[in-house]
Write a protein that holds these residues in place. Sequence first.
Motif: not given
Length: 432
Positions: A33-51
């Motif tokens: 259902l989505g993550v906290s605002p401060s974690s949203s960017l890190a979570y999304l980038l991990s879905e795009i890049f191999p990190l």
Amino acid sequence: MKRENLTLPRVLTLVAGLFLLALGVALSTKSGLGVSPSSSLAYLLSEIFPLSMGSFTTLMNVCYLLIQLVLLRRSFHPARLLQLVVVFLFGYFTDFTLRLVAPLQVEGYPLRLVLCVVSCAVMGLGVFLEVRANVIVMASEGALGVIAEKTHREFGQIKIMNDCICVLASLVISLLVFRQIKAVREGTVIAAVLVGLCTQFYGRHIRLPWLQTRETGAAEENDRTGLAKDYPLVVTIEREFGSGGHEIGKALAGKLGIAFYDYELIQKTAEETGLPSEQVEKGEERINSLAYALYNQTYAYTNEMSAQDAIFEAQKKVIRALAKQGSCVIVGRLGSYILKDRPNSMHIFISAKEEFRAGRIAEEYRFTREQALDAVRKVDALRHNYCRHFTGEPWGLARHYRLCIDTSAYGIQESLRIVLESLKDFRAMYLS
């Protein structure tokens, strides 16, 4: 970071807080259902890049540390570099807890919503332990504190702006890459509100004895030693708007020949805080219950206080100092709560029927009846919210006062006489 805070119990509390915070983030990812605002960017980038998400969390916090370095320059204290320890530890815990909850499968929206709420409660507990440990702040909170200082804004405003930027960046990247919204959903909004509220709840109800030091409470306990008759007489008056509490308090002080404090407390609080008296006056008893609760919860992530809380703490200090200084009458400002355990203090609550109070307000301010009624209800609501926020209890509970009187039943002069008679009995009891 204070050197005296670098103790094993505090360090272990910090580590436990970081682990629980990371666990809460991991659980939020499983809710879908989505993550906290401060974690949203890190979570999304991990879905795009191999990190991993933990790696991006670490990189983002390193950026926050660099922001501190750029803004502070020569004022940057080397101790802030210890934030790197927290940065890498939290990044490691993030990846570890993600692996830990990987087998967890939650089906159905109701259960996912429950998991989202549970994740907020866990994150709130982690933030509570981290902040209460008071060893090393997270690099993100450290950067936001510096930005607030440099821009002369409140921490809460900067925190909200930072969260909005993270969410907006996540939305834009998500739409560009996936053509749909990922990482940000209703759970993000829930986390933005609920994590801070949970942290404040834990702060009110959980005590960590291994972190206790000799603080104000101990000093106040020492102040209560000795005989009650050795304390100057203090009368506090809480009052409904328009009930005549100010008039009765001033007349009472005049008859007793003692000091009277009402609006004078504004100037004294301004001197204590260094704030303009206009800002102190505007901040007094001006809490909208829901809106302020949502804003104030942003301060759960730091040891700093909001301007409203800082004003109240300064007012507490002023009122306690005046009570030590000599006999006096203090009107409003939750004086009965601040001095509730002080010997030789008589606490009074003055109320009146709404029509009676509206009539007095209409006459004093030349309001219409409707304007006066609206003012009475508005001011009473603000005072109720103010009391609820700082004491956790409803305003005007009879058990908090020695005398409660209805001026619409007795009138102002007769109410003053009743107060004087009750005060005689009160004084006789303590002087005997």
